[in-house]
Design an enzyme around this catalytic site. Structure first.
Site, mmCIF file in Angstrom:
data_model
loop_
_atom_site.group_PDB
_atom_site.id
_atom_site.type_symbol
_atom_site.label_atom_id
_atom_site.label_comp_id
_atom_site.label_asym_id
_atom_site.label_seq_id
_atom_site.Cartn_x
_atom_site.Cartn_y
_atom_site.Cartn_z
ATOM 1 N N GLY A 74 0.819 -1.212 0.000
ATOM 2 C CA GLY A 74 0.000 0.000 0.000
ATOM 3 C C GLY A 74 0.855 1.265 0.000
ATOM 4 O O GLY A 74 0.505 2.258 -0.653
ATOM 5 N N GLN A 183 -7.862 0.320 3.607
ATOM 6 C CA GLN A 183 -8.729 -0.188 4.677
ATOM 7 C C GLN A 183 -10.175 -0.422 4.250
ATOM 8 O O GLN A 183 -11.004 -0.752 5.091
ATOM 9 C CB GLN A 183 -8.673 0.734 5.897
ATOM 10 N N SER A 203 -3.755 -2.865 -0.692
ATOM 11 C CA SER A 203 -2.640 -3.679 -0.202
ATOM 12 C C SER A 203 -3.144 -5.079 0.119
ATOM 13 O O SER A 203 -4.094 -5.236 0.894
ATOM 14 C CB SER A 203 -2.064 -3.011 1.051
ATOM 15 N N HIS A 205 -2.143 -7.625 1.942
ATOM 16 C CA HIS A 205 -2.139 -8.252 3.280
ATOM 17 C C HIS A 205 -3.258 -7.766 4.188
ATOM 18 O O HIS A 205 -3.437 -8.279 5.294
ATOM 19 C CB HIS A 205 -0.770 -8.109 3.958
ATOM 20 N N CYS A 329 5.231 4.184 20.036
ATOM 21 C CA CYS A 329 6.304 4.587 20.941
ATOM 22 C C CYS A 329 7.354 5.353 20.151
ATOM 23 O O CYS A 329 8.094 4.777 19.369
ATOM 24 C CB CYS A 329 6.914 3.342 21.552
HETATM 25 N N1 PLP Z 1 -2.832 2.999 4.157
HETATM 26 C C1 PLP Z 1 -3.547 2.566 5.183
HETATM 27 C C2 PLP Z 1 -4.854 3.219 5.515
HETATM 28 C C3 PLP Z 1 -3.077 1.515 5.982
HETATM 29 O O1 PLP Z 1 -3.787 1.084 7.023
HETATM 30 C C4 PLP Z 1 -1.814 0.933 5.660
HETATM 31 C C5 PLP Z 1 -1.241 -0.127 6.501
HETATM 32 O O2 PLP Z 1 -1.485 -0.203 7.689
HETATM 33 C C6 PLP Z 1 -1.119 1.415 4.553
HETATM 34 C C7 PLP Z 1 -1.662 2.451 3.820
HETATM 35 C C8 PLP Z 1 0.199 0.860 4.143
HETATM 36 O O3 PLP Z 1 0.073 -0.407 3.595
HETATM 37 P P1 PLP Z 1 1.337 -1.365 3.467
HETATM 38 O O4 PLP Z 1 1.607 -1.886 4.846
HETATM 39 O O5 PLP Z 1 0.930 -2.444 2.539
HETATM 40 O O6 PLP Z 1 2.452 -0.543 2.951
#
Ligand code: PLP
Length: 400
Positions: A74, A183, A203, A205, A329
């Site tokens: 992503g 998301q 993305s 995963h 953190c």
């Molecule tokens: N955008 C959003 C809203 C996300 O929640 C995330 C990952 O948590 C990403 C982008 C980034 O995705 P990636 O981990 O595949 O780079």
């Protein structure tokens, strides 16, 4: 320690679906040919890419397969879209985003600001909903790009993409809209055409494909300069030998996500609502951070007043329950999440905020187990809070 695993952190990552793994396996084993090669042996791998591209096209309702580019994640999709649009047209130096974006957009915008771009960061209200008037006022004739996420990763709050696109295009038809849809993939239908979206990133995963694969939709009328320059792969928009097994995997995951959308919108939502209402009703110092905002069906963000989220997470982890707090953190101090800060979540609840995110693999028994065990955890953590006087007052107020 416990053998139990109750995974309620699906906005962080998801379990790979067995069917996705099955789809990928041949391309690790016997079908290892480079898809660009001329001999017959490469035909199955090039066909796998073509099929997956078609599945992603359908998943986001693009007009043409050529509008889909495979990426590694992503973050790469967002970087390719944002840098790609700006590098193609260097004349316009105004860009817009929201204060609650994922770091892959927000930190990129901060670096672009340092390079001379003028940036407007649009705020949200206390439920996490985007301020559309502020957005409308911000767009001008010099605005090259607006980047707005479809759903927020911490709260699940949805943005009305059709309205957002309308607002932008009415003010400046040449301004491009990039949507971080990471998301929403697999949670609500995605339709780039109906929502007037120029570029959109997902993305794998986050919807039961493995980590390390993503996709980017680029409307055929939108030009980008590639981020990775080299061979001719992805029609010159992203060089590098294609990751065939993972591409096959994200294609299958998209197909399965589409098939499961109804389940997500009914069953997953029912379980999320059950968890949420039980927590809010049973625990006096719990508050729903998003109020009545429209959200994806799998996410709830709940603040526990006057206590520390990290402590709650440790107790949950002892019972095998995985959830997450908005805090990251940084430099040794526990910084509350930029999303909850932008929403002005009261300081009494911001440090004790927990995100619960379900998936189609979440069961009723798992939700019941959390509902059964959470009250005593919160009681334990509350009993050592330095804010006993305030907690007593809150309890008295809630019991009225
Ligand atoms: N955008 C959003 C809203 C996300 O929640 C995330 C990952 O948590 C990403 C982008 C980034 O995705 P990636 O981990 O595949 O780079």
């Amino acid at each position: 320690m416990t053998e139990k695993l109750i995974y309620l952190d699906n906005n962080a990552t998801t379990k790979v679906d067995e069917k996705v793994l099955e789809e990928m396996m041949p391309y690790f084993k016997e079908e290892y040919a480079n898809p660009s090669s001329m001999y017959d042996f490469s035909k199955k791998s090039s066909k796998a890419i073509k099929e997956a591209r078609g599945k992603i096209k359908d998943f986001v309702n693009a007009n043409d397969e050529k509008e889909i580019i495979f990426t590694s994640c992503g973050s790469e999709s967002a970087n390719t879209a944002i840098r790609g649009v700006l590098n193609y047209n260097k004349n316009k130096k105004h860009i817009i985003t929201s204060k609650v974006e994922h770091p892959c957009v927000l930190n990129l915008y901060k670096s672009l600001e340092k390079q001379g771009y003028k940036v407007d960061y649009i705020g949200v209200n206390s439920n996490g909903e985007l301020n559309l008037e502020e957005l409308e006022q911000a767009v001008n004739e010099n605005t090259a790009l607006v980047s707005i996420m479809w759903a927020n990763n911490e709260t699940g709050v949805l943005n009305p993409m059709d309205k957002i696109s309308d607002i932008i295009k009415t003010k400046n038809k040449d301004t491009k809209l990039f949507v971080d849809a990471v998301q929403v993939a697999g949670k609500i239908p995605i339709d780039v055409q109906a929502n007037g979206i120029d570029l959109l990133g997902i993305s794998g995963h986050k919807f039961h494909a493995p980590k390390g694969i993503g996709a980017l939709y680029v409307n055929s009328k939108t030009m980008i300069t590639p981020l990775i320059i080299g061979g001719h792969q992805e029609r010159g928009k992203r060089a590098g030998t294609e990751n065939v097994p993972y591409i096959a995997g994200i294609g299958k995951a998209a197909e399965l996500a589409q098939d499961n959308l109804k389940y997500e919108l009914t069953e997953v939502k029912r379980l999320r609502d059950k968890l949420e209402s039980n927590i809010i009703n049973k625990i006096y110092n719990a508050r729903l951070n998003t109020g009545v905002a429209n959200r994806v069906p799998n996410t709830t963000n709940i603040g526990f007043e006057y206590i520390e989220g990290e402590l709650i997470l440790l107790h949950l982890s002892d019972l095998g329950i995985c959830a997450s707090s908005g805090s990251a953190c940084t430099s040794g101090s526990l910084e509350p999440s930029h999303v909850l800060r932008a929403m002005n979540v009261p300081f009494t609840a911001i440090h004790g905020s927990i995100r619960w995110s379900l998936s189609r693999f979440t069961t009723e028994e798992e939700i019941d187990y959390v509902i059964e065990n959470l009250p005593s955890i919160i009681e334990k953590v509350t009993s050592i809070s330095p804010y006993q006087k305030e907690l007593k007052a809150l309890k008295a107020l809630k019991s009225k």
